[in-house]
Design a protein around this motif. Sequence first.
Motif, PDB file in Angstrom:
ATOM      1  N   ILE A  47      18.218 -48.742 -41.157  1.00 53.57           N
ATOM      2  CA  ILE A  47      18.153 -48.440 -39.724  1.00 53.57           C
ATOM      3  C   ILE A  47      16.769 -47.854 -39.433  1.00 53.57           C
ATOM      4  O   ILE A  47      16.326 -46.948 -40.131  1.00 53.57           O
ATOM      5  CB  ILE A  47      19.240 -47.413 -39.322  1.00 53.57           C
ATOM      6  CG1 ILE A  47      20.634 -48.003 -39.567  1.00 53.57           C
ATOM      7  CG2 ILE A  47      19.075 -46.977 -37.865  1.00 53.57           C
ATOM      8  CD1 ILE A  47      21.770 -47.020 -39.357  1.00 53.57           C
ATOM      9  N   ARG A  48      16.098 -48.393 -38.419  1.00 51.40           N
ATOM     10  CA  ARG A  48      14.793 -47.857 -38.056  1.00 51.40           C
ATOM     11  C   ARG A  48      14.968 -46.793 -36.977  1.00 51.40           C
ATOM     12  O   ARG A  48      15.669 -47.021 -35.993  1.00 51.40           O
ATOM     13  CB  ARG A  48      13.870 -48.970 -37.546  1.00 51.40           C
ATOM     14  CG  ARG A  48      12.416 -48.515 -37.469  1.00 51.40           C
ATOM     15  CD  ARG A  48      11.487 -49.567 -36.952  1.00 51.40           C
ATOM     16  NE  ARG A  48      11.107 -50.608 -37.882  1.00 51.40           N
ATOM     17  CZ  ARG A  48      10.158 -50.489 -38.814  1.00 51.40           C
ATOM     18  NH1 ARG A  48       9.524 -49.348 -38.960  1.00 51.40           N
ATOM     19  NH2 ARG A  48       9.873 -51.501 -39.597  1.00 51.40           N
ATOM     20  N   MET A  99      27.446 -46.403 -37.501  1.00 50.40           N
ATOM     21  CA  MET A  99      26.973 -47.748 -37.834  1.00 50.40           C
ATOM     22  C   MET A  99      27.254 -48.043 -39.313  1.00 50.40           C
ATOM     23  O   MET A  99      27.616 -49.166 -39.672  1.00 50.40           O
ATOM     24  CB  MET A  99      25.474 -47.858 -37.548  1.00 50.40           C
ATOM     25  CG  MET A  99      25.136 -47.724 -36.065  1.00 50.40           C
ATOM     26  SD  MET A  99      23.349 -47.563 -35.778  1.00 50.40           S
ATOM     27  CE  MET A  99      22.790 -49.204 -36.308  1.00 50.40           C
ATOM     28  N   ILE A 132      25.564 -41.121 -34.981  1.00 51.33           N
ATOM     29  CA  ILE A 132      25.518 -42.510 -34.532  1.00 51.33           C
ATOM     30  C   ILE A 132      25.175 -43.430 -35.707  1.00 51.33           C
ATOM     31  O   ILE A 132      25.780 -44.486 -35.884  1.00 51.33           O
ATOM     32  CB  ILE A 132      24.483 -42.648 -33.392  1.00 51.33           C
ATOM     33  CG1 ILE A 132      24.961 -41.846 -32.179  1.00 51.33           C
ATOM     34  CG2 ILE A 132      24.240 -44.111 -33.041  1.00 51.33           C
ATOM     35  CD1 ILE A 132      23.900 -41.637 -31.115  1.00 51.33           C
ATOM     36  N   TRP A 133      24.229 -42.997 -36.525  1.00 52.24           N
ATOM     37  CA  TRP A 133      23.871 -43.811 -37.694  1.00 52.24           C
ATOM     38  C   TRP A 133      25.039 -43.888 -38.684  1.00 52.24           C
ATOM     39  O   TRP A 133      25.261 -44.928 -39.303  1.00 52.24           O
ATOM     40  CB  TRP A 133      22.639 -43.221 -38.389  1.00 52.24           C
ATOM     41  CG  TRP A 133      21.431 -43.121 -37.505  1.00 52.24           C
ATOM     42  CD1 TRP A 133      21.120 -43.926 -36.436  1.00 52.24           C
ATOM     43  CD2 TRP A 133      20.368 -42.169 -37.596  1.00 52.24           C
ATOM     44  NE1 TRP A 133      19.932 -43.528 -35.875  1.00 52.24           N
ATOM     45  CE2 TRP A 133      19.445 -42.457 -36.565  1.00 52.24           C
ATOM     46  CE3 TRP A 133      20.097 -41.101 -38.452  1.00 52.24           C
ATOM     47  CZ2 TRP A 133      18.279 -41.711 -36.367  1.00 52.24           C
ATOM     48  CZ3 TRP A 133      18.941 -40.367 -38.263  1.00 52.24           C
ATOM     49  CH2 TRP A 133      18.045 -40.669 -37.229  1.00 52.24           C
ATOM     50  N   ARG A 159      14.527 -44.831 -33.803  1.00 57.01           N
ATOM     51  CA  ARG A 159      14.035 -45.193 -32.474  1.00 57.01           C
ATOM     52  C   ARG A 159      13.246 -44.039 -31.850  1.00 57.01           C
ATOM     53  O   ARG A 159      13.525 -42.873 -32.124  1.00 57.01           O
ATOM     54  CB  ARG A 159      15.223 -45.543 -31.558  1.00 57.01           C
ATOM     55  CG  ARG A 159      16.036 -46.713 -32.067  1.00 57.01           C
ATOM     56  CD  ARG A 159      17.272 -46.947 -31.202  1.00 57.01           C
ATOM     57  NE  ARG A 159      17.971 -48.171 -31.596  1.00 57.01           N
ATOM     58  CZ  ARG A 159      18.977 -48.701 -30.921  1.00 57.01           C
ATOM     59  NH1 ARG A 159      19.429 -48.113 -29.818  1.00 57.01           N
ATOM     60  NH2 ARG A 159      19.555 -49.817 -31.337  1.00 57.01           N
ATOM     61  N   TYR A 170      10.096 -40.739 -36.310  1.00 59.72           N
ATOM     62  CA  TYR A 170      10.005 -41.972 -35.541  1.00 59.72           C
ATOM     63  C   TYR A 170       9.493 -43.112 -36.426  1.00 59.72           C
ATOM     64  O   TYR A 170       8.519 -42.939 -37.145  1.00 59.72           O
ATOM     65  CB  TYR A 170       9.059 -41.783 -34.360  1.00 59.72           C
ATOM     66  CG  TYR A 170       8.647 -43.072 -33.702  1.00 59.72           C
ATOM     67  CD1 TYR A 170       9.604 -43.965 -33.221  1.00 59.72           C
ATOM     68  CD2 TYR A 170       7.316 -43.425 -33.592  1.00 59.72           C
ATOM     69  CE1 TYR A 170       9.234 -45.161 -32.648  1.00 59.72           C
ATOM     70  CE2 TYR A 170       6.935 -44.615 -33.003  1.00 59.72           C
ATOM     71  CZ  TYR A 170       7.901 -45.483 -32.544  1.00 59.72           C
ATOM     72  OH  TYR A 170       7.550 -46.678 -31.981  1.00 59.72           O
ATOM     73  N   ASP A 171      10.164 -44.228 -36.358  1.00 58.60           N
ATOM     74  CA  ASP A 171       9.751 -45.464 -37.020  1.00 58.60           C
ATOM     75  C   ASP A 171      10.064 -45.465 -38.517  1.00 58.60           C
ATOM     76  O   ASP A 171       9.817 -46.472 -39.187  1.00 58.60           O
ATOM     77  CB  ASP A 171       8.246 -45.718 -36.786  1.00 58.60           C
ATOM     78  CG  ASP A 171       7.930 -47.212 -36.639  1.00 58.60           C
ATOM     79  OD1 ASP A 171       8.688 -47.906 -35.932  1.00 58.60           O
ATOM     80  OD2 ASP A 171       6.949 -47.684 -37.221  1.00 58.60           O
ATOM     81  N   ASP A 172      10.597 -44.349 -39.054  1.00 58.66           N
ATOM     82  CA  ASP A 172      11.026 -44.349 -40.454  1.00 58.66           C
ATOM     83  C   ASP A 172      12.109 -45.397 -40.649  1.00 58.66           C
ATOM     84  O   ASP A 172      12.942 -45.622 -39.764  1.00 58.66           O
ATOM     85  CB  ASP A 172      11.624 -42.976 -40.841  1.00 58.66           C
ATOM     86  CG  ASP A 172      10.560 -41.961 -41.266  1.00 58.66           C
ATOM     87  OD1 ASP A 172       9.384 -42.338 -41.431  1.00 58.66           O
ATOM     88  OD2 ASP A 172      10.922 -40.774 -41.434  1.00 58.66           O
TER      89      ASP A 172
END
Lengths: 133, 133, 133, 133
Positions: free
Chosen positions: D8-9, D32, D28-29, D11, D70-72
Amino acid sequence: MLESSQTIRVRYNECDPMGIAHHAAYPIWFEMGRTESCRAAGCSYRELEASGTAIAVTRLEIRYRRPVRYDDLLDVVTRVERATRVKIEHSYEIRVDGVVTTEASTTVACVNRDGRPVAMPSILRAALGVDSD
Amino acid sequence: MLESSQTIRVRYNECDPMGIAHHAAYPIWFEMGRTESCRAAGCSYRELEASGTAIAVTRLEIRYRRPVRYDDLLDVVTRVERATRVKIEHSYEIRVDGVVTTEASTTVACVNRDGRPVAMPSILRAALGVDSD
Amino acid sequence: MLESSQTIRVRYNECDPMGIAHHAAYPIWFEMGRTESCRAAGCSYRELEASGTAIAVTRLEIRYRRPVRYDDLLDVVTRVERATRVKIEHSYEIRVDGVVTTEASTTVACVNRDGRPVAMPSILRAALGVDSD
Amino acid sequence: MLESSQTIRVRYNECDPMGIAHHAAYPIWFEMGRTESCRAAGCSYRELEASGTAIAVTRLEIRYRRPVRYDDLLDVVTRVERATRVKIEHSYEIRVDGVVTTEASTTVACVNRDGRPVAMPSILRAALGVDSD
């Protein structure tokens, strides 16, 4: 101009009691579209921001044609419609199984760490194919 | 037509690494504006939905003039600009210390539990001051 | 020790297709509880952060006893259970019409702008009633 | 028992003024993770819900060891630790570049459309490898 596409699966928490994605989830998907569009053109938004330039959204318009649902796989198509030295206009389409569900557009501007408008960095101009003159 | 105002404090999680409210937080505040505007006019959106009619957003436009920040107290002004038997157009202004930071508008439509457009229920028409003929 | 209470109305977008508040909305309400608890004791979290000290959550536990729904008015009770010079433990209760729906607790630590642990600033210690020795 | 992994990236909107992912993004992750874990075992959560059974989270615990940014790209590992005919316990690990940043666990229960506990449907039991006796 630049066009890119990515697949995003609708998350459960993005859906509301109507059983459809809440309308406030869409700007987040469009931002992901911009980020990946930029990355595909060789410009990492994370590095851009680390270098002191952030991207501020100044305008957002969305037309919700049809609902999208939990677990739907969205094709988010992002296009750079126009880019000047100070701002970029994107358009977006969301498609589910080939059917357009949503159309949108945004204007973004480059700002420095204090939120003041700055000229677009050369790495971003190059990624977008904007003339430097 | 109907105008109402409410105060909303910007939450920490609504702000992004730029230190300002993320642009996707705004549609949520406008939805709160519609809800409270409706409640003030004697129509509970929760009861409306329980009775089988939901409100679907079909269009959203936002102009972000100035950023708002964590812990800011927002005055969200919501106006019904136009209402027909099938849709409602609202406009919104956000002000911080009297300065307009954001202008927006939406179109919403009444839908049934299957997401199909339906005529606006009489309780909502009455709240909005829409003629029943 | 310090206890405070605030009223939060459940937002539409915080609810999911089950028609109840999504479980990821709760940590946001508890953060609002900490913020207001702190403010009531004379310490603005915004100013704290502006001065270079942020609050990082290191542990979160939630027991969801009963669902809460769209438009419910939540009484969020926040208590400081323990505070040392480096961390604070809070507990939380959510009540709807006097009935406890949720119990939770967190541990937070002070960090500097690089995310490294730092001693709690004196203004926060004073707000929490923590001895400075 | 069942273990699955997904990428998962992080956001942009999931990150806060500290520049790290906000602690409320993690549940949330994990959701998922449960969804994909279930799908990998042949059970679609969307179909489960359409058939009248929803999954309610009754307990959540998270230990935030290191921030994520961010973006990890997150590796979210989801394990079924225990499953009975009425509830399931999952554990989770988030790793960035092989380093564990976060550990968590949840308990979920099956509920019907009125939110009342029900026995786990056979398709979910089969997916989880739970004996039907």
